[in-house]
Design a protein around this motif. Structure first.
Motif, PDB file in Angstrom:
ATOM      1  N   SER A   1     -14.579  19.103 -27.502  1.00  0.00           N
ATOM      2  CA  SER A   1     -14.548  18.066 -28.533  1.00  0.00           C
ATOM      3  C   SER A   1     -15.889  18.030 -29.259  1.00  0.00           C
ATOM      4  O   SER A   1     -16.918  18.482 -28.722  1.00  0.00           O
ATOM      5  CB  SER A   1     -14.258  16.699 -27.911  1.00  0.00           C
ATOM      6  OG  SER A   1     -15.357  16.271 -27.107  1.00  0.00           O
ATOM      7  N   THR A   2     -15.899  17.491 -30.462  1.00  0.00           N
ATOM      8  CA  THR A   2     -17.148  17.413 -31.227  1.00  0.00           C
ATOM      9  C   THR A   2     -18.168  16.531 -30.512  1.00  0.00           C
ATOM     10  O   THR A   2     -19.371  16.802 -30.555  1.00  0.00           O
ATOM     11  CB  THR A   2     -16.878  16.845 -32.633  1.00  0.00           C
ATOM     12  OG1 THR A   2     -16.161  15.606 -32.516  1.00  0.00           O
ATOM     13  CG2 THR A   2     -16.055  17.818 -33.456  1.00  0.00           C
ATOM     14  N   GLU A   3     -17.679  15.494 -29.830  1.00  0.00           N
ATOM     15  CA  GLU A   3     -18.588  14.610 -29.090  1.00  0.00           C
ATOM     16  C   GLU A   3     -19.222  15.342 -27.914  1.00  0.00           C
ATOM     17  O   GLU A   3     -20.422  15.203 -27.655  1.00  0.00           O
ATOM     18  CB  GLU A   3     -17.836  13.375 -28.581  1.00  0.00           C
ATOM     19  CG  GLU A   3     -18.741  12.353 -27.899  1.00  0.00           C
ATOM     20  CD  GLU A   3     -17.978  11.145 -27.392  1.00  0.00           C
ATOM     21  OE1 GLU A   3     -18.634  10.161 -26.997  1.00  0.00           O
ATOM     22  OE2 GLU A   3     -16.733  11.182 -27.385  1.00  0.00           O
ATOM     23  N   ALA A   4     -18.423  16.150 -27.203  1.00  0.00           N
ATOM     24  CA  ALA A   4     -18.952  16.922 -26.079  1.00  0.00           C
ATOM     25  C   ALA A   4     -19.992  17.928 -26.555  1.00  0.00           C
ATOM     26  O   ALA A   4     -21.025  18.128 -25.896  1.00  0.00           O
ATOM     27  CB  ALA A   4     -17.811  17.641 -25.358  1.00  0.00           C
TER      28      ALA A   4
ATOM     29  N   ARG B   1     -21.917  17.680 -29.285  1.00  0.00           N
ATOM     30  CA  ARG B   1     -23.118  16.937 -29.672  1.00  0.00           C
ATOM     31  C   ARG B   1     -23.925  16.532 -28.449  1.00  0.00           C
ATOM     32  O   ARG B   1     -25.156  16.705 -28.426  1.00  0.00           O
ATOM     33  CB  ARG B   1     -22.706  15.698 -30.458  1.00  0.00           C
ATOM     34  CG  ARG B   1     -23.883  14.876 -31.001  1.00  0.00           C
ATOM     35  CD  ARG B   1     -23.415  13.540 -31.521  1.00  0.00           C
ATOM     36  NE  ARG B   1     -22.854  12.726 -30.448  1.00  0.00           N
ATOM     37  CZ  ARG B   1     -22.124  11.637 -30.640  1.00  0.00           C
ATOM     38  NH1 ARG B   1     -21.827  11.247 -31.862  1.00  0.00           N
ATOM     39  NH2 ARG B   1     -21.662  10.951 -29.611  1.00  0.00           N
ATOM     40  N   ASN B   2     -23.249  16.024 -27.418  1.00  0.00           N
ATOM     41  CA  ASN B   2     -23.956  15.601 -26.210  1.00  0.00           C
ATOM     42  C   ASN B   2     -24.588  16.778 -25.481  1.00  0.00           C
ATOM     43  O   ASN B   2     -25.710  16.684 -24.974  1.00  0.00           O
ATOM     44  CB  ASN B   2     -22.989  14.866 -25.271  1.00  0.00           C
ATOM     45  CG  ASN B   2     -22.496  13.550 -25.855  1.00  0.00           C
ATOM     46  OD1 ASN B   2     -23.103  13.019 -26.778  1.00  0.00           O
ATOM     47  ND2 ASN B   2     -21.412  13.032 -25.314  1.00  0.00           N
ATOM     48  N   THR B   3     -23.864  17.904 -25.429  1.00  0.00           N
ATOM     49  CA  THR B   3     -24.386  19.100 -24.756  1.00  0.00           C
ATOM     50  C   THR B   3     -25.615  19.641 -25.474  1.00  0.00           C
ATOM     51  O   THR B   3     -26.629  19.970 -24.844  1.00  0.00           O
ATOM     52  CB  THR B   3     -23.300  20.194 -24.686  1.00  0.00           C
ATOM     53  OG1 THR B   3     -22.164  19.684 -23.974  1.00  0.00           O
ATOM     54  CG2 THR B   3     -23.810  21.430 -23.978  1.00  0.00           C
TER      55      THR B   3
ATOM     56  N   SER C   1     -27.627  17.997 -27.394  1.00  0.00           N
ATOM     57  CA  SER C   1     -28.724  17.038 -27.248  1.00  0.00           C
ATOM     58  C   SER C   1     -29.432  17.232 -25.917  1.00  0.00           C
ATOM     59  O   SER C   1     -30.676  17.211 -25.846  1.00  0.00           O
ATOM     60  CB  SER C   1     -28.196  15.602 -27.346  1.00  0.00           C
ATOM     61  OG  SER C   1     -27.640  15.355 -28.616  1.00  0.00           O
TER      62      SER C   1
END
Length: 306
Positions: free
Chosen positions: A85-88, A90-92, A94
């Motif tokens: 996912s796009t959120e995963a 972004r978090n990875t 970061s």
């Protein structure tokens, strides 16, 4: 098995990590004492899983595709499938940017300015968001466990190209920007697109689409790839351009013909039928989008009056 897809597991590495992970156990117990774990979580099981993750094996080829998938917003550039996912993503990224290079992470973020993850095997996985992913491997490591040559490569890459997170993309002097396309690059893109559509090469068209190429590009006769595919009767190419790329079926060439006209001219009745159906859907989608934009505009104006 394709080397690009290789992911393995080293049980010897897992056992070694587990037996020598005193510091990790100490950190785990400290976190447990501070109640950092969710209720019901088993700290030892979590550590065991962590040690297993430390024992995953990849090749440079498979690692580079993992990096490229992160660079591509979670969509694998080889298959076109969304795997993260796009959120995963972004978090990875970061986490990689802030602590992916062990105790050297701060200096790496300052000098290279890109998310990366190193391994004590001498591997460095580097991500240039929206551009590419890199996996390099050179076993000699420094005192904190990072590949000496791997770090040097990353530094050289950023010194040549404006990939650093804080490099200015508009005003740059010495660095090159491979993201900028010249007129020659555009002409090559048009030629490659048309050739792929003419020869029925869906794989090539998929690569172009995944690299953000405009699939509605026109040649000197104002013909699009859909014109060419329709004229040649390549049903699989026509379907890909319609379903995956959502191209415009109403683009007219210099003679005023749309893709369906070309299919009719060369007697490809099955292509004509599928294009007619797509044209109706395209009109309906365009009308729906226009209504949504109009509604949003009205809502915004009403909010402004409140």
């Amino acid at each position: 098995l394709d080397c690009r897809e290789y992911v393995g597991f080293s049980n010897a590495t897992f056992q070694s990590e587990k037996e020598t992970g005193d510091r990790n156990y100490a950190i785990g117990y400290y976190l447990k004492e501070k109640k950092c774990f969710p209720e019901g979580a088993d700290m030892i099981d979590a550590l065991d899983f962590y040690f297993q993750l430390c024992a995953i094996e990849v090749t440079c080829e498979s690692g580079s595709i993992m990096a490229a998938t992160l660079a591509n917003g979670g969509i694998c550039p080889i298959t076109g499938e969304r795997v993260l996912s796009t959120e995963a993503v972004r978090n990875t990224l970061s986490l990689m940017h802030s602590c992916g290079m062990y105790d050297y992470s701060g200096q790496f973020a300052f000098h290279v300015g890109l998310p990366a993850k190193s391994g004590v095997s001498g591997a460095v996985l580097l991500v240039v968001p929206n551009v590419m992913g890199v996996m390099c491997w050179s076993p000699p490591v420094d005192k904190v466990g990072n590949s000496v040559r791997g770090i040097h490569f990353c530094q050289e890459l950023v010194s040549m190209f404006n990939f650093h997170n804080y490099d200015n993309l508009k005003h740059f002097l010495k660095k090159q920007d491979p993201r900028r396309q010249s007129d020659d690059d555009r002409n090559k893109s048009v030629m490659n697109l048309m050739f792929a559509a003419h020869s029925g090469d869906v794989s090539a068209l998929r690569r172009f689409a995944l690299s953000s190429t405009d699939m509605d590009l026109k040649d000197y006769d104002s013909r699009t790839p859909l014109h060419v595919a329709a004229a040649e009767g390549h049903m699989d190419v026509v379907l890909f351009l319609m379903q995956s790329c959502k191209v415009n079926p109403f683009v007219k060439d210099r003679w005023g013909n749309i893709p369906r006209d070309d299919a009719m001219q060369f007697g490809h009745k099955d292509v004509v039928k599928i294009l007619e159906e797509y044209e109706q859907k395209y009109i309906q989608t365009s009308q729906t989008d226009a209504e949504d934009r109009s509604h949003q505009s009205k809502c915004s104006s009403l909010e402004g009056r409140v």
